[in-house]
Design a protein around this motif. Structure first.
Motif, PDB file in Angstrom:
ATOM      1  N   PHE A   2       0.760  -1.332   0.069  1.00  0.00           N
ATOM      2  CA  PHE A   2      -0.115   0.084  -0.075  1.00  0.00           C
ATOM      3  C   PHE A   2       0.824   1.198   0.108  1.00  0.00           C
ATOM      4  O   PHE A   2       0.387   2.160   0.471  1.00  0.00           O
ATOM      5  CB  PHE A   2      -0.967   0.039   1.233  1.00  0.00           C
ATOM      6  CG  PHE A   2      -2.028  -1.306   1.333  1.00  0.00           C
ATOM      7  CD1 PHE A   2      -3.007  -1.054   0.555  1.00  0.00           C
ATOM      8  CD2 PHE A   2      -1.482  -2.521   1.764  1.00  0.00           C
ATOM      9  CE1 PHE A   2      -4.079  -2.118   0.551  1.00  0.00           C
ATOM     10  CE2 PHE A   2      -2.153  -3.403   1.723  1.00  0.00           C
ATOM     11  CZ  PHE A   2      -3.696  -3.338   1.030  1.00  0.00           C
ATOM     12  N   GLY A   3       1.927   1.183  -0.923  1.00  0.00           N
ATOM     13  CA  GLY A   3       2.715   2.320  -0.788  1.00  0.00           C
ATOM     14  C   GLY A   3       3.261   2.780   0.509  1.00  0.00           C
ATOM     15  O   GLY A   3       3.630   2.260   1.136  1.00  0.00           O
ATOM     16  N   ALA A   4       3.007   4.202   0.653  1.00  0.00           N
ATOM     17  CA  ALA A   4       3.730   4.930   1.908  1.00  0.00           C
ATOM     18  C   ALA A   4       2.813   4.556   3.095  1.00  0.00           C
ATOM     19  O   ALA A   4       3.209   4.667   4.274  1.00  0.00           O
ATOM     20  CB  ALA A   4       3.402   6.380   1.765  1.00  0.00           C
ATOM     21  N   GLN A   5       1.569   3.524   3.093  1.00  0.00           N
ATOM     22  CA  GLN A   5       0.968   3.273   4.301  1.00  0.00           C
ATOM     23  C   GLN A   5       1.698   2.090   4.860  1.00  0.00           C
ATOM     24  O   GLN A   5       1.615   1.913   6.016  1.00  0.00           O
ATOM     25  CB  GLN A   5      -0.348   2.863   3.759  1.00  0.00           C
ATOM     26  CG  GLN A   5      -1.403   3.963   3.370  1.00  0.00           C
ATOM     27  CD  GLN A   5      -2.829   3.450   2.848  1.00  0.00           C
ATOM     28  OE1 GLN A   5      -3.419   2.824   3.691  1.00  0.00           O
ATOM     29  NE2 GLN A   5      -3.287   3.814   1.803  1.00  0.00           N
ATOM     30  N   GLY A   6       2.306   1.228   4.050  1.00  0.00           N
ATOM     31  CA  GLY A   6       2.864  -0.092   4.743  1.00  0.00           C
ATOM     32  C   GLY A   6       2.512  -1.202   3.666  1.00  0.00           C
ATOM     33  O   GLY A   6       2.211  -1.373   2.444  1.00  0.00           O
ATOM     34  N   ALA A   7       2.456  -2.551   4.386  1.00  0.00           N
ATOM     35  CA  ALA A   7       1.988  -3.922   3.760  1.00  0.00           C
ATOM     36  C   ALA A   7       1.689  -4.983   4.575  1.00  0.00           C
ATOM     37  O   ALA A   7       1.840  -4.560   5.663  1.00  0.00           O
ATOM     38  CB  ALA A   7       3.382  -4.062   2.995  1.00  0.00           C
ATOM     39  N   TRP A   8       0.992  -5.873   3.887  1.00  0.00           N
ATOM     40  CA  TRP A   8       0.389  -6.793   4.690  1.00  0.00           C
ATOM     41  C   TRP A   8       0.984  -8.157   3.982  1.00  0.00           C
ATOM     42  O   TRP A   8       1.261  -8.562   2.637  1.00  0.00           O
ATOM     43  CB  TRP A   8      -1.063  -6.748   4.478  1.00  0.00           C
ATOM     44  CG  TRP A   8      -1.978  -7.703   4.942  1.00  0.00           C
ATOM     45  CD1 TRP A   8      -2.473  -7.867   6.442  1.00  0.00           C
ATOM     46  CD2 TRP A   8      -2.284  -9.033   4.472  1.00  0.00           C
ATOM     47  NE1 TRP A   8      -3.357  -8.846   6.427  1.00  0.00           N
ATOM     48  CE2 TRP A   8      -3.400  -9.594   5.307  1.00  0.00           C
ATOM     49  CE3 TRP A   8      -2.234  -9.799   3.217  1.00  0.00           C
ATOM     50  CZ2 TRP A   8      -3.687 -11.050   5.104  1.00  0.00           C
ATOM     51  CZ3 TRP A   8      -2.736 -10.784   2.937  1.00  0.00           C
ATOM     52  CH2 TRP A   8      -3.630 -11.458   3.950  1.00  0.00           C
ATOM     53  N   GLY A  55      -1.251 -18.963   6.376  1.00  0.00           N
ATOM     54  CA  GLY A  55      -2.572 -18.533   7.371  1.00  0.00           C
ATOM     55  C   GLY A  55      -2.227 -17.378   8.184  1.00  0.00           C
ATOM     56  O   GLY A  55      -2.726 -17.095   8.700  1.00  0.00           O
ATOM     57  N   ASP A  56      -0.650 -17.489   8.590  1.00  0.00           N
ATOM     58  CA  ASP A  56      -0.196 -16.505   9.553  1.00  0.00           C
ATOM     59  C   ASP A  56      -0.264 -15.207   8.706  1.00  0.00           C
ATOM     60  O   ASP A  56       0.611 -15.119   7.627  1.00  0.00           O
ATOM     61  CB  ASP A  56       1.171 -16.920  10.174  1.00  0.00           C
ATOM     62  CG  ASP A  56       1.136 -18.082  10.996  1.00  0.00           C
ATOM     63  OD1 ASP A  56      -0.013 -18.167  12.006  1.00  0.00           O
ATOM     64  OD2 ASP A  56       1.974 -19.046  10.737  1.00  0.00           O
ATOM     65  N   ARG A  57      -0.435 -14.045   9.569  1.00  0.00           N
ATOM     66  CA  ARG A  57      -0.561 -12.809   9.035  1.00  0.00           C
ATOM     67  C   ARG A  57       0.218 -11.867   9.739  1.00  0.00           C
ATOM     68  O   ARG A  57       0.026 -11.883  11.045  1.00  0.00           O
ATOM     69  CB  ARG A  57      -2.061 -12.304   8.616  1.00  0.00           C
ATOM     70  CG  ARG A  57      -2.623 -13.699   7.663  1.00  0.00           C
ATOM     71  CD  ARG A  57      -4.133 -13.401   7.573  1.00  0.00           C
ATOM     72  NE  ARG A  57      -4.656 -14.475   6.827  1.00  0.00           N
ATOM     73  CZ  ARG A  57      -6.042 -14.584   6.356  1.00  0.00           C
ATOM     74  NH1 ARG A  57      -6.950 -13.369   6.668  1.00  0.00           N
ATOM     75  NH2 ARG A  57      -6.418 -15.222   5.712  1.00  0.00           N
ATOM     76  N   ALA A  58       0.600 -10.728   9.101  1.00  0.00           N
ATOM     77  CA  ALA A  58       1.237  -9.607  10.040  1.00  0.00           C
ATOM     78  C   ALA A  58       1.035  -8.193   8.954  1.00  0.00           C
ATOM     79  O   ALA A  58       0.959  -8.266   7.574  1.00  0.00           O
ATOM     80  CB  ALA A  58       2.412  -9.688  10.172  1.00  0.00           C
ATOM     81  N   ALA A  59       0.852  -7.284   9.541  1.00  0.00           N
ATOM     82  CA  ALA A  59       0.559  -5.759   8.812  1.00  0.00           C
ATOM     83  C   ALA A  59       1.545  -4.968   9.371  1.00  0.00           C
ATOM     84  O   ALA A  59       1.616  -5.011  10.846  1.00  0.00           O
ATOM     85  CB  ALA A  59      -0.821  -5.318   8.478  1.00  0.00           C
ATOM     86  N   LEU A  60       2.469  -4.222   8.628  1.00  0.00           N
ATOM     87  CA  LEU A  60       3.046  -3.066   9.325  1.00  0.00           C
ATOM     88  C   LEU A  60       3.152  -1.730   8.430  1.00  0.00           C
ATOM     89  O   LEU A  60       2.898  -1.847   7.340  1.00  0.00           O
ATOM     90  CB  LEU A  60       4.676  -3.744   9.493  1.00  0.00           C
ATOM     91  CG  LEU A  60       5.015  -4.643  10.509  1.00  0.00           C
ATOM     92  CD1 LEU A  60       6.538  -5.341  10.091  1.00  0.00           C
ATOM     93  CD2 LEU A  60       4.717  -4.264  11.802  1.00  0.00           C
ATOM     94  N   PRO A  61       3.297  -0.814   9.254  1.00  0.00           N
ATOM     95  CA  PRO A  61       3.419   0.619   8.266  1.00  0.00           C
ATOM     96  C   PRO A  61       4.798   0.636   7.561  1.00  0.00           C
ATOM     97  O   PRO A  61       5.654  -0.045   7.861  1.00  0.00           O
ATOM     98  CB  PRO A  61       3.433   1.871   9.429  1.00  0.00           C
ATOM     99  CG  PRO A  61       3.892   0.953  10.634  1.00  0.00           C
ATOM    100  CD  PRO A  61       3.722  -0.368  10.523  1.00  0.00           C
ATOM    101  N   ALA A  62       4.842   1.428   6.663  1.00  0.00           N
ATOM    102  CA  ALA A  62       6.190   1.792   6.141  1.00  0.00           C
ATOM    103  C   ALA A  62       7.106   2.381   6.929  1.00  0.00           C
ATOM    104  O   ALA A  62       6.714   3.108   7.794  1.00  0.00           O
ATOM    105  CB  ALA A  62       5.878   2.644   4.717  1.00  0.00           C
ATOM    106  N   CYS A  63       8.501   2.139   6.625  1.00  0.00           N
ATOM    107  CA  CYS A  63       9.402   2.851   7.209  1.00  0.00           C
ATOM    108  C   CYS A  63       9.650   4.364   6.729  1.00  0.00           C
ATOM    109  O   CYS A  63       9.349   4.663   5.693  1.00  0.00           O
ATOM    110  CB  CYS A  63      10.952   1.962   6.838  1.00  0.00           C
ATOM    111  SG  CYS A  63      10.812   0.199   7.453  1.00  0.00           S
ATOM    112  N   ALA A  64      10.184   5.139   7.667  1.00  0.00           N
ATOM    113  CA  ALA A  64      10.221   6.471   7.337  1.00  0.00           C
ATOM    114  C   ALA A  64      11.494   6.766   6.609  1.00  0.00           C
ATOM    115  O   ALA A  64      12.470   6.116   7.029  1.00  0.00           O
ATOM    116  CB  ALA A  64      10.081   7.283   8.581  1.00  0.00           C
TER     117      ALA A  64
END
Length: 319
Positions: free
Chosen positions: A233-239, A244-253
């Motif tokens: 998701f660009g500057a928002q981050g990625a998933w 079946g295991d999942r993680a979402a994190l924001p993009a690095c500054a």
């Protein structure tokens, strides 16, 4: 007398079937500044710079641009896997409109289309099952038919198929046909990546989706063959999801110079992690892979053009 321990199996090789081209950046004064590019070529470089064995399956041209691409591939540790082609190197004209990157492609009669399913499969006949990565311009009709044939044949031989959708709707003569080609490729893939812009076009959404919508979007994209997937998701981050295991994190500054090749670097870094452990991962490893891939993409964005970090650079940055 005890038997010696069995040797650990070597990590599978990443074989990349895709476009290697020259991105010609449009300057304000009208000049074009060429840089090496092509989504699969960028990804191959990203994975190789993380120390993985990578083989490039499409031909490099004998022209000056093609030989520049070939030299860079060799410098990064990528092994060319096809004879060179007398056809010219493809070009993409890149321009920037605010934060958006725009592309114009010149792809008729070019080297990275100078192959057939028979030639690629013959080149891989003596190779043990590995990972095939493809997608991007290889999915644009009518090119997609040859790509699907390679995917089918290698999947039957026990290969893992990686796919980055990387849609380029401006190349589609018929957008419905293009979407159908992409869905057909998705049905054959095991590891898949899609960006927010890919999802908007593929699913005919009114706007690019947000990171907080990833959980709801994944079931719409997922096919029965999928074992791992990423939504970016660009500057928002990625998933990221693995078995079946999942993680979402924001993009690095980061101080952004440009975003060319950020998604390619992200997915190439994921593949590099998984090539070391192709069987599976627990949730902490999913988060670790996601964090490392986002850090690699951020480092790439801090440089002009696509310049994926090396493993040492990524380690030093806390990746």
């Amino acid at each position: 007398m005890p038997h010696p321990p069995a040797a650990a199996p070597s990590a599978p090789v990443l074989h990349v079937l895709g476009e290697g081209l020259m991105d010609c950046f449009a300057e304000p004064d009208g000049r074009l500044r060429p840089r090496m590019g092509g989504s699969p070529f960028n990804l191959a470089r990203a994975a190789a710079r993380q120390g993985r064995a990578v083989r490039w399956l499409t031909p490099f041209s004998t022209d000056a641009f093609g030989q520049t691409l070939r030299r860079q591939a060799l410098a990064d540790g990528i092994l060319p896997g096809s004879p060179v082609s007398a056809l010219p190197t493809a070009l993409a004209v890149v321009s920037f409109e605010g934060e958006a990157t725009r592309y114009g492609f010149y792809r008729e009669g070019i080297a990275d289309r100078d192959w057939s399913p028979a030639s690629v499969l013959a080149a891989l006949a003596d190779h043990p099952p590995g990972v095939l990565h493809t997608g991007s311009l290889m999915l644009v009709p009518p090119q997609h038919a040859a790509t699907l044939a390679v995917m089918d044949a290698l999947a039957q031989r026990g290969w893992t198929i990686s796919l980055d959708i990387n849609l380029r709707p401006q190349l589609a003569g018929d957008l419905a046909d293009y979407r159908a080609a992409v869905w057909a490729a998705l049905a054959r893939a095991h590891w898949v990546k899609a960006s927010d812009e890919d999802l908007a076009v593929l699913m005919d959404l009114p706007r690019p989706p947000r990171l907080d919508e990833a959980e709801a979007l994944w079931p719409r994209l997922q096919r029965p063959s999928h074992r791992r997937g990423a939504l970016t998701f660009g500057a928002q981050g990625a998933w990221l999801t693995v078995a079946g295991d999942r993680a979402a994190l924001p993009a690095c500054a980061v101080q952004v110079v440009d975003t060319v090749g950020a998604g390619d670097t992200f997915w190439g870094t994921c593949l590099a992690d998984w090539l070391a452990d192709p069987v599976g991962a627990t949730r902490p490893q999913v988060e670790q892979t996601l964090r490392r891939a986002l850090r690699a993409a951020a480092l790439n964005c801090s440089r002009a053009g696509c310049q994926p970090p090396t493993r040492a650079e990524l380690d030093a940055a806390g990746g």
